[in-house]
Design a protein around this motif. Structure first.
Motif, short mmCIF file in Angstrom:
data_model
loop_
_atom_site.label_atom_id
_atom_site.label_comp_id
_atom_site.label_asym_id
_atom_site.label_seq_id
_atom_site.Cartn_x
_atom_site.Cartn_y
_atom_site.Cartn_z
N GLU A 45 -17.47 -21.98 17.26
CA GLU A 45 -17.70 -22.11 15.82
C GLU A 45 -16.54 -21.47 15.08
O GLU A 45 -16.32 -20.26 15.17
N ALA A 46 -15.80 -22.28 14.34
CA ALA A 46 -14.64 -21.80 13.60
C ALA A 46 -15.06 -21.52 12.16
O ALA A 46 -15.52 -22.43 11.47
N PRO A 47 -14.91 -20.29 11.69
CA PRO A 47 -15.32 -19.97 10.31
C PRO A 47 -14.47 -20.73 9.29
O PRO A 47 -13.33 -21.13 9.59
N PRO A 48 -14.97 -20.92 8.09
CA PRO A 48 -14.20 -21.61 7.04
C PRO A 48 -12.93 -20.84 6.71
O PRO A 48 -12.87 -19.61 6.82
N VAL A 49 -11.91 -21.57 6.27
CA VAL A 49 -10.66 -20.93 5.85
C VAL A 49 -10.86 -20.17 4.55
O VAL A 49 -10.36 -19.06 4.38
N ASP A 50 -11.61 -20.77 3.62
CA ASP A 50 -11.92 -20.11 2.34
C ASP A 50 -13.24 -20.65 1.82
O ASP A 50 -13.97 -21.36 2.54
N GLY A 51 -13.56 -20.33 0.57
CA GLY A 51 -14.84 -20.74 0.01
C GLY A 51 -14.97 -22.23 -0.18
O GLY A 51 -16.10 -22.74 -0.28
N ASP A 52 -13.87 -22.97 -0.22
CA ASP A 52 -13.93 -24.42 -0.38
C ASP A 52 -13.95 -25.16 0.95
O ASP A 52 -14.00 -26.39 0.97
N ASP A 53 -13.85 -24.43 2.05
CA ASP A 53 -13.79 -25.03 3.38
C ASP A 53 -15.18 -25.05 4.01
O ASP A 53 -16.15 -24.53 3.44
N VAL A 54 -15.29 -25.64 5.20
CA VAL A 54 -16.57 -25.78 5.89
C VAL A 54 -16.49 -25.14 7.28
O VAL A 54 -15.40 -24.94 7.83
N LEU A 55 -17.65 -24.83 7.84
CA LEU A 55 -17.73 -24.35 9.21
C LEU A 55 -17.47 -25.50 10.17
O LEU A 55 -17.99 -26.61 9.97
N ARG A 56 -16.66 -25.28 11.18
CA ARG A 56 -16.35 -26.33 12.15
C ARG A 56 -16.84 -25.93 13.54
O ARG A 56 -16.71 -24.77 13.93
N VAL A 57 -17.37 -26.88 14.27
CA VAL A 57 -17.75 -26.67 15.67
C VAL A 57 -16.68 -27.38 16.51
O VAL A 57 -16.58 -28.61 16.49
N LEU A 58 -15.89 -26.61 17.22
CA LEU A 58 -14.75 -27.14 17.96
C LEU A 58 -15.09 -27.32 19.43
O LEU A 58 -15.86 -26.56 20.00
N ARG A 59 -14.49 -28.32 20.03
CA ARG A 59 -14.67 -28.59 21.46
C ARG A 59 -13.40 -29.25 21.98
O ARG A 59 -12.50 -29.61 21.21
N PHE A 60 -13.32 -29.43 23.30
CA PHE A 60 -12.21 -30.18 23.87
C PHE A 60 -12.42 -31.67 23.63
O PHE A 60 -13.53 -32.12 23.31
N GLY A 61 -11.35 -32.44 23.79
CA GLY A 61 -11.43 -33.88 23.57
C GLY A 61 -12.21 -34.60 24.65
O GLY A 61 -12.48 -34.06 25.73
N ASN A 62 -12.55 -35.85 24.37
CA ASN A 62 -13.32 -36.65 25.32
C ASN A 62 -12.50 -37.01 26.55
O ASN A 62 -13.07 -37.26 27.64
N GLN A 63 -11.20 -37.08 26.42
CA GLN A 63 -10.35 -37.41 27.56
C GLN A 63 -10.19 -36.18 28.45
O GLN A 63 -9.37 -35.29 28.18
N PHE A 64 -10.97 -36.14 29.49
CA PHE A 64 -10.94 -35.03 30.44
C PHE A 64 -10.73 -35.59 31.83
O PHE A 64 -11.25 -36.65 32.18
N ASP A 65 -9.93 -34.88 32.61
CA ASP A 65 -9.63 -35.36 33.96
C ASP A 65 -9.70 -34.19 34.93
O ASP A 65 -9.15 -33.11 34.66
N ALA A 66 -10.39 -34.36 36.05
CA ALA A 66 -10.47 -33.34 37.10
C ALA A 66 -10.24 -34.03 38.43
O ALA A 66 -11.12 -34.74 38.94
N LYS A 67 -9.05 -33.86 38.97
CA LYS A 67 -8.70 -34.47 40.25
C LYS A 67 -8.91 -33.47 41.37
O LYS A 67 -8.54 -32.30 41.27
N VAL A 68 -9.51 -33.94 42.46
CA VAL A 68 -9.69 -33.10 43.64
C VAL A 68 -8.39 -33.12 44.44
O VAL A 68 -8.03 -34.14 45.01
N VAL A 69 -7.70 -32.02 44.45
CA VAL A 69 -6.45 -31.93 45.19
C VAL A 69 -6.73 -31.65 46.66
O VAL A 69 -6.13 -32.24 47.56
N ARG A 70 -7.68 -30.76 46.92
CA ARG A 70 -8.03 -30.41 48.30
C ARG A 70 -9.55 -30.27 48.37
O ARG A 70 -10.17 -29.60 47.55
N ALA A 71 -10.14 -30.90 49.36
CA ALA A 71 -11.59 -30.96 49.43
C ALA A 71 -12.22 -29.65 49.87
O ALA A 71 -13.23 -29.22 49.34
#
Length: 484
Positions: A280-306
């Protein structure tokens, strides 16, 4: 060049005019050897730091006393490398940083340098975490067009939402928004500011998810498994960072001890942990909004060694070492990238810099203790305030130890030259990386004079020499491979 056969001469005809003039000037004055030695001492650094002063070193073991003064050096000053990791700022120093990062990552893959070789049998996952989208941007789409659309739909500002161009590599449009007014610049900078916290929470979440999978509490996880990682941050064309991480799972007895799960399950748990992270990222100032940040949808996890067999899952690779070298090379390259590949900020990167300053001023006017006040300080990094390469404590050898070993080797080599004896290489690596305390006591007094070379020509000449050194290294490596 020993071990590489006869190497072809390098063509120096393409020296920049300023570099050629600097070389001719040094030669006319009879100072070429002096300048060359000074430049080689700093590894042909582009922006060496200039110091003036003196030092006295006493070896308490041998009683040997060494005195040095900058008055004996070229131009009466001592130069030390700048140590900049960015290739666009200093190719020579960034190459050293890349080599150290390569060794750090490789030892965590295969062992060596005081890391047990048994780590080469433990599960290993290569994960990539991206930034979310803050608006449509121009990009590379393989051999196809950028963003082809069959309709003529336009955004509220009258700009088409598609692009039928095929952008080449290096195109300045890559990463820039299709519509600058639609792009959410504020959220992009705020996400960048909190990206290190997203990564920190991802490491915590992975341990919790792993503990839940094994049916125990997070505190009890250490009794059966330990998570080790090496991570680097890479700037994308749009100015946002991606995290690339090698994640290894060890048993409870440290690096190389048997893992309770295999690499395939580890990849599943890594993805589950990353996708569940929120900040949860707090607003920058009184005119800003609270933001809920996350990683992007493009995620990759390759198995290098089993797992325990130590086999790499990529059938195209013939050995662990080849694959490990490639992965380590990729991450080392990412760690030396700048915000812009060629070092020249693109228009949309400049726009992100301005947004950093604007948010910093807004935050200061709202609350002087706001964390966003410091955004201006990190404007040149487009709001990213994290480290470009980090690792867990037991993943592998540290950068500090590698640098200390390099300094210790330089002293050993100097002593061997002074004594006129060959350098003893028996157990050299173990000694260089050991915790043995130095017997050298140094008393020194130095003052900062400035940074950089005396002229643009000297700088270009140093960079040209550094480029030739890299070419020689590549020729030597290719010659050695050809003979094997």
């Amino acid at each position: 060049m020993p071990g590489a056969g006869v190497l072809p001469d390098l063509d120096l005809a393409d020296l920049p005019p300023a570099a050629r003039q600097a070389a001719e000037r040094c030669a006319r004055r009879g100072r070429w050897a002096e300048w060359s030695e000074a430049a080689s001492r700093v590894g042909w650094c582009s922006h060496p730091v200039r110091l003036r002063g003196s030092s006295t070193a006493v070896d308490t073991r041998t009683g040997l006393v060494e005195r040095f003064s900058s008055s004996k050096a070229h131009d009466g000053v001592v130069r030390v490398p700048c140590g900049n990791r960015r290739a666009d700022k200093c190719p020579a120093c960034s190459r050293i940083y890349a080599r150290d990062t390569f060794e750090l990552i490789r030892t965590g893959l295969l062992g060596g340098k005081q890391v047990p070789k048994a780590v080469a049998t433990n599960p290993l996952v290569f994960a990539t975490m991206t930034a979310p989208s803050f608006g449509h941007v121009h990009g590379l789409r393989g051999e196809g067009r950028c963003r082809p659309r069959s309709d003529a739909e336009a955004c509220p500002h009258g700009r088409l939402r598609g692009c039928h161009a095929s952008h080449p590599e290096g195109d300045r449009l890559l990463g820039s928004p299709l519509c600058w007014e639609c792009y959410d610049w504020t959220s992009a900078v705020v996400w960048q500011w909190h990206a290190p916290e997203l990564w920190r929470r991802a490491t915590i979440a992975l341990r919790r998810v792993l503990a839940a999978h094994l049916g125990m509490t997070s505190a009890g996880l250490r009794k059966v498994a330990t998570v080790q990682y090496a991570k680097v941050a890479e700037f994308q064309a749009r100015g946002l960072v991606h995290f690339h991480a090698l994640i290894r799972l060890d048993g409870p007895d440290g690096p190389g001890s048997p893992s309770p799960i295999d690499g395939r399950m580890l990849a599943v748990l890594v993805e589950k942990a990353v996708r569940g992270v929120r900040v949860e990222a707090p607003p920058v100032d009184g005119d800003d909004v609270l933001r809920v940040l996350r990683f992007g949808n493009q995620f990759d996890a390759k198995v290098v060694r089993a797992g325990s067999s130590g086999d790499m899952l990529d059938d195209a690779q013939s050995s662990d070492e080849l694959h490990a070298g490639q992965v380590a090379g990729y991450l080392a390259k990412y760690a030396t990238k700048s915000t812009s590949g060629d070092g020249v900020p693109s228009p949309h990167h400049q726009r992100m810099e301005r947004e950093c300053w604007a948010l910093s001023k807004r935050a200061y006017a709202f609350a002087e203790d706001s964390p966003y006040v410091l955004l201006g300080k990190w404007a040149r990094m487009l709001g990213f305030r994290g480290h470009f390469s980090t690792k867990s404590r037991a993943y592998s050898v540290t950068l500090g130890r590698l640098r200390a070993a390099r300094r210790r080797f330089a002293r050993l080599k100097a002593e061997a030259v002074r004594a006129g004896e060959p350098l003893d290489v028996a157990d050299l690596e173990a000694y260089l990386l050991s915790d043995e305390e130095t017997t050298l006591v140094v008393a020194s007094s130095w003052e900062f004079v400035g940074s950089g070379w005396g002229s643009q020509g000297d700088k270009e000449l140093a960079e040209a020499a550094a480029a030739r050194a890299r070419e020689y290294a590549q020729l030597k490596a290719s010659a050695v491979r050809a003979e094997q």
